[in-house]
Structure formats: structure tokens, C-alpha cells
Design a protein around this motif. Structure first.
Motif, PDB file in Angstrom:
ATOM      1  N   ASN A  69       2.635 -44.480  78.266  1.00  0.00           N
ATOM      2  CA  ASN A  69       3.856 -44.042  77.607  1.00  0.00           C
ATOM      3  C   ASN A  69       4.731 -45.242  77.257  1.00  0.00           C
ATOM      4  O   ASN A  69       4.657 -46.302  77.891  1.00  0.00           O
ATOM      5  CB  ASN A  69       4.645 -43.083  78.510  1.00  0.00           C
ATOM      6  CG  ASN A  69       3.987 -41.728  78.625  1.00  0.00           C
ATOM      7  OD1 ASN A  69       3.205 -41.320  77.774  1.00  0.00           O
ATOM      8  ND2 ASN A  69       4.306 -41.007  79.691  1.00  0.00           N
ATOM      9  N   LYS A  88      12.249 -43.410  71.106  1.00  0.00           N
ATOM     10  CA  LYS A  88      13.213 -42.353  70.822  1.00  0.00           C
ATOM     11  C   LYS A  88      14.612 -42.921  70.628  1.00  0.00           C
ATOM     12  O   LYS A  88      15.311 -42.573  69.656  1.00  0.00           O
ATOM     13  CB  LYS A  88      13.225 -41.312  71.950  1.00  0.00           C
ATOM     14  CG  LYS A  88      14.182 -40.168  71.704  1.00  0.00           C
ATOM     15  CD  LYS A  88      14.166 -39.159  72.849  1.00  0.00           C
ATOM     16  CE  LYS A  88      15.165 -38.019  72.582  1.00  0.00           C
ATOM     17  NZ  LYS A  88      15.189 -37.039  73.695  1.00  0.00           N
ATOM     18  N   ASN A 105       7.016 -37.389  68.494  1.00  0.00           N
ATOM     19  CA  ASN A 105       5.674 -37.267  69.092  1.00  0.00           C
ATOM     20  C   ASN A 105       4.681 -36.422  68.293  1.00  0.00           C
ATOM     21  O   ASN A 105       4.109 -35.455  68.819  1.00  0.00           O
ATOM     22  CB  ASN A 105       5.807 -36.697  70.513  1.00  0.00           C
ATOM     23  CG  ASN A 105       6.610 -37.591  71.424  1.00  0.00           C
ATOM     24  OD1 ASN A 105       6.276 -38.754  71.637  1.00  0.00           O
ATOM     25  ND2 ASN A 105       7.699 -37.049  71.961  1.00  0.00           N
ATOM     26  N   VAL A 154       6.717 -42.049  68.722  1.00  0.00           N
ATOM     27  CA  VAL A 154       5.763 -41.536  69.709  1.00  0.00           C
ATOM     28  C   VAL A 154       5.956 -42.349  70.980  1.00  0.00           C
ATOM     29  O   VAL A 154       5.752 -43.559  70.987  1.00  0.00           O
ATOM     30  CB  VAL A 154       4.296 -41.658  69.232  1.00  0.00           C
ATOM     31  CG1 VAL A 154       3.378 -40.923  70.197  1.00  0.00           C
ATOM     32  CG2 VAL A 154       4.128 -41.112  67.822  1.00  0.00           C
ATOM     33  N   GLU A 155       6.366 -41.669  72.042  1.00  0.00           N
ATOM     34  CA  GLU A 155       6.476 -42.355  73.335  1.00  0.00           C
ATOM     35  C   GLU A 155       5.813 -41.568  74.460  1.00  0.00           C
ATOM     36  O   GLU A 155       5.598 -42.090  75.543  1.00  0.00           O
ATOM     37  CB  GLU A 155       7.940 -42.668  73.666  1.00  0.00           C
ATOM     38  CG  GLU A 155       8.851 -41.475  73.838  1.00  0.00           C
ATOM     39  CD  GLU A 155      10.280 -41.904  74.177  1.00  0.00           C
ATOM     40  OE1 GLU A 155      10.654 -43.059  73.858  1.00  0.00           O
ATOM     41  OE2 GLU A 155      11.004 -41.090  74.770  1.00  0.00           O
ATOM     42  N   ASP A 156       5.482 -40.292  74.204  1.00  0.00           N
ATOM     43  CA  ASP A 156       4.785 -39.466  75.199  1.00  0.00           C
ATOM     44  C   ASP A 156       3.313 -39.341  74.814  1.00  0.00           C
ATOM     45  O   ASP A 156       2.965 -38.636  73.863  1.00  0.00           O
ATOM     46  CB  ASP A 156       5.422 -38.066  75.273  1.00  0.00           C
ATOM     47  CG  ASP A 156       6.864 -38.123  75.740  1.00  0.00           C
ATOM     48  OD1 ASP A 156       7.205 -39.056  76.488  1.00  0.00           O
ATOM     49  OD2 ASP A 156       7.654 -37.247  75.341  1.00  0.00           O
ATOM     50  N   TYR A 157       2.474 -40.043  75.541  1.00  0.00           N
ATOM     51  CA  TYR A 157       1.037 -40.080  75.245  1.00  0.00           C
ATOM     52  C   TYR A 157       0.243 -39.357  76.333  1.00  0.00           C
ATOM     53  O   TYR A 157       0.556 -39.478  77.519  1.00  0.00           O
ATOM     54  CB  TYR A 157       0.555 -41.529  75.125  1.00  0.00           C
ATOM     55  CG  TYR A 157       0.960 -42.198  73.834  1.00  0.00           C
ATOM     56  CD1 TYR A 157       0.150 -42.134  72.712  1.00  0.00           C
ATOM     57  CD2 TYR A 157       2.156 -42.905  73.737  1.00  0.00           C
ATOM     58  CE1 TYR A 157       0.500 -42.750  71.520  1.00  0.00           C
ATOM     59  CE2 TYR A 157       2.533 -43.521  72.555  1.00  0.00           C
ATOM     60  CZ  TYR A 157       1.700 -43.437  71.449  1.00  0.00           C
ATOM     61  OH  TYR A 157       2.072 -44.046  70.265  1.00  0.00           O
ATOM     62  N   SER A 176       0.336 -39.003  69.442  1.00  0.00           N
ATOM     63  CA  SER A 176       0.457 -38.499  70.812  1.00  0.00           C
ATOM     64  C   SER A 176      -0.882 -38.174  71.476  1.00  0.00           C
ATOM     65  O   SER A 176      -1.064 -38.358  72.674  1.00  0.00           O
ATOM     66  CB  SER A 176       1.351 -37.254  70.822  1.00  0.00           C
ATOM     67  OG  SER A 176       1.575 -36.804  72.121  1.00  0.00           O
ATOM     68  N   LYS A 217       1.234 -35.158  67.012  1.00  0.00           N
ATOM     69  CA  LYS A 217       0.004 -35.193  67.812  1.00  0.00           C
ATOM     70  C   LYS A 217      -1.161 -35.887  67.114  1.00  0.00           C
ATOM     71  O   LYS A 217      -1.947 -36.584  67.738  1.00  0.00           O
ATOM     72  CB  LYS A 217      -0.403 -33.759  68.184  1.00  0.00           C
ATOM     73  CG  LYS A 217       0.604 -33.032  69.061  1.00  0.00           C
ATOM     74  CD  LYS A 217       0.124 -31.617  69.361  1.00  0.00           C
ATOM     75  CE  LYS A 217       1.094 -30.879  70.266  1.00  0.00           C
ATOM     76  NZ  LYS A 217       2.429 -30.708  69.629  1.00  0.00           N
ATOM     77  N   GLY A 254       5.806 -46.681  67.795  1.00  0.00           N
ATOM     78  CA  GLY A 254       4.786 -46.154  68.689  1.00  0.00           C
ATOM     79  C   GLY A 254       3.656 -47.153  68.840  1.00  0.00           C
ATOM     80  O   GLY A 254       3.749 -48.300  68.380  1.00  0.00           O
TER      81      GLY A 254
END
Length: 304
Positions: free
Chosen positions: A61, A66, A90, A53-56, A131, A92, A120
Motif C-alpha cells: 500500500n 489520496k 482506487n 491508488v493507495e489500497d492494493y 488496485s 481496480k 500510484g
């Protein structure tokens, strides 16, 4: 232009080579450092589930998860012979992640081995923040103790290793690894070790925040670089993680001025057996060694 017949021949050769590779993996007998001999196939199949998970939406972020996961998935598959290295980008919320874990739970047999990797955000109390996670609400949070541990307990797989690269990941561990009562000099050491059910965890740190980027190599986290270095530099055909994790610890401590220390332990409440450990096979080296042996020319000298 290359003719259709030639293309077909090349495809057939590659298929035969792949099949030969799988056959060698299952039936090859290897001799370990202590003289033990066994077949590679005796250790079952290996699977990896790698979650990043890197897109929050509501938290900062991250930049390396990844790349970390992709690099680790690659070496597990290409060198250590994992049949599947499935990457989950990511997720959710906890329901989505639990659904994925349950699919793997139904898929694995008793003799299979599973590696679960998470990269993450993490929070105090033993939570992975997915996410949709919010800072002051537990939406998008998943409890490693109540959710992950219960899932591991239900899995049929003989050996499961959780690797967590997140803040406060030490919540997954207990104090130290149970002492292994087996004798490493025993000719059946790894065979006996494999019979002991394991549910172990390697974390990037203890009960503190951890670094996202390695100060010496910003493409990966400092923990991921330590783990990759250990897997790449390994020169043994077979090893247990207990025998190798100290090199990861040393790398992380050296590159964080001892502000971050990885931990290795069993996972509480998951049905582990005392002394169990996760075993790695360097299948690429095993295959190459067997191939070289097949190509050797032997001479016979007759003495008068």
C-alpha cells in the motif's frame, strides 16, 4: 434565530455573487506580462480527472496518493478556476479506468482543457498498476502507451496534460520538449500558443523508482509537494507549464539528492502539434484584481 426571509436573502446574495464571478471570468480582459490583452473566456473551460491508488490487494500500500490528489484538486478548482476536479479513488483494473476516460472523452468540447493526474504504483514498460495489480501478472495493469495514449488521441479537447506520479513514469515521455517557435514578446503570444494542439506529460521521475513520501513533508510525495509549491507560489495571471515546470524539477532534485528528476515532454502518438503547451490561468487573482479595480476611487485634478 435567523428568519427565513434573511436566510433567503443570504442565499440570493451568494447566488448573485457566484453568477457575477462566472460572468467576470468569461468576459474579463487581462493584460499579460508581455502586454497582450485577451478575454479569459477565450481559453475555454478547464477540467481535471485525478486518479489515485493507495489500497492494493497484492502490492504494498501507499500512504500519500489520496492526500496528494485532494490537495491538487482543491487548488485547481479554488485558484485556477477548473469547472470540475473529479477524483477517482482506487480503480481496480484497466476496464474500469478506460470507462471513466471514455466518459470524459464524450463530455469534452474542442475548446476545453483536460488535466489527468495519476498517483500510484508504476512498472517498467510504461504501466500503471491499479488496485487489483499482481506483481508477476499483468492483471490490474494498464499500458499508458496502448490505452492512455490512444484515448488522448481520440479526445476532441484542444489541450490535455497528463501528470504521472509513479515509478518508471518516464516511459510516457520522449527526450525533451519540442522547441516553441513563438516569440514570448509577441503581443498575441498566449493566444497563438492556445491555437496549437497540445498533448503533454509531466512525470515525477524518469526510468527509476520514485519516493512515496517527501523527506521534508511526509503528508505528500516529494513530487506532489513540488507541484503544489509551484502552483501556490505563482505570481502570474497566465503561464504555460513549460515556463514553470523547472521549479518542480528543482524542488524534487533538491529533496532527493538528485536521485529523482521530473521530466516534461509531449505524449507520443497522440496527435499533438509541435510546440503546443498547456496554459494555466490564475482565475482567483484575475477576479480579485478586477474586483479591486471596480472599487477604486479616482480623483480629477484640474491645473490652472
Amino acid at each position: 434565530m435567523i428568519s427565513k426571509a434573511l436566510i433567503l436573502l443570504m442565499v440570493l446574495i451568494s447566488f448573485l455573487f457566484a453568477d457575477d464571478y462566472r460572468t467576470i471570468q468569461r468576459n474579463t480582459s487581462i493584460t499579460t506580462n508581455n502586454g497582450e490583452s485577451h478575454k479569459v473566456g477565450d481559453f475555454g473551460n478547464y477540467y481535471a480527472l485525478l486518479i489515485y491508488v493507495e489500497d492494493y490487494k497484492h502490492l504494498n500500500n501507499l500512504t500519500t496518493p489520496k492526500k496528494d490528489v485532494e490537495a491538487i484538486a482543491k487548488i485547481l478548482k479554488n485558484r485556477y478556476g477548473f469547472l470540475e476536479s473529479k477524483i477517482i479513488p482506487n480503480p481496480k483494473n484497466s476496464d474500469e479506468l478506460l470507462d471513466i476516460l471514455d466518459d470524459f472523452r464524450n463530455k469534452l468540447n474542442k475548446n476545453d482543457n483536460l488535466l489527468i493526474y495519476y498517483a500510484g504504483h508504476g512498472s517498467k514498460g510504461g504501466y500503471w498498476q491499479l488496485s487489483n495489480a499482481k506483481k508477476n501478472k499483468r492483471v490490474g495493469w494498464i499500458s499508458t502507451k496502448e490505452a492512455i495514449n490512444k484515448t488522448l488521441k481520440k479526445m476532441r479537447s484542444q489541450h490535455i496534460l497528463v501528470i504521472a506520479d509513479s515509478c518508471y513514469s518516464g516511459e510516457l515521455t520522449r527526450s525533451g520538449v519540442d522547441e516553441n517557435m513563438l516569440d514570448p514578446e509577441d503581443k498575441e503570444y498566449y493566444s497563438k500558443l492556445y491555437e496549437i494542439k497540445s498533448r503533454n506529460v509531466l512525470t515525477s521521475g524518469g526510468f527509476e523508482p520514485v519516493l512515496d513520501k517527501d523527506p521534508t513533508n511526509s503528508n505528500h510525495s516529494v513530487f506532489a509537494n513540488g507541484l503544489l509549491e509551484m502552483l501556490k507560489s505563482n505570481n502570474r495571471l497566465i503561464f504555460s507549464l513549460e515556463e514553470k515546470y523547472k521549479s518542480v524539477e528543482e524542488y524534487v532534485e533538491q529533496n532527493t539528492n538528485k536521485k529523482q528528476t521530473p521530466l516534461y515532454s509531449h505524449v507520443q502518438g497522440t496527435g499533438y502539434e509541435k510546440g503546443g503547451d498547456f496554459i494555466f490561468l490564475d482565475k482567483k487573482s484575475i477576479f480579485q484584481k478586477r474586483k479591486n479595480e471596480k472599487n477604486k476611487l479616482y480623483s480629477l485634478t484640474i491645473k490652472r
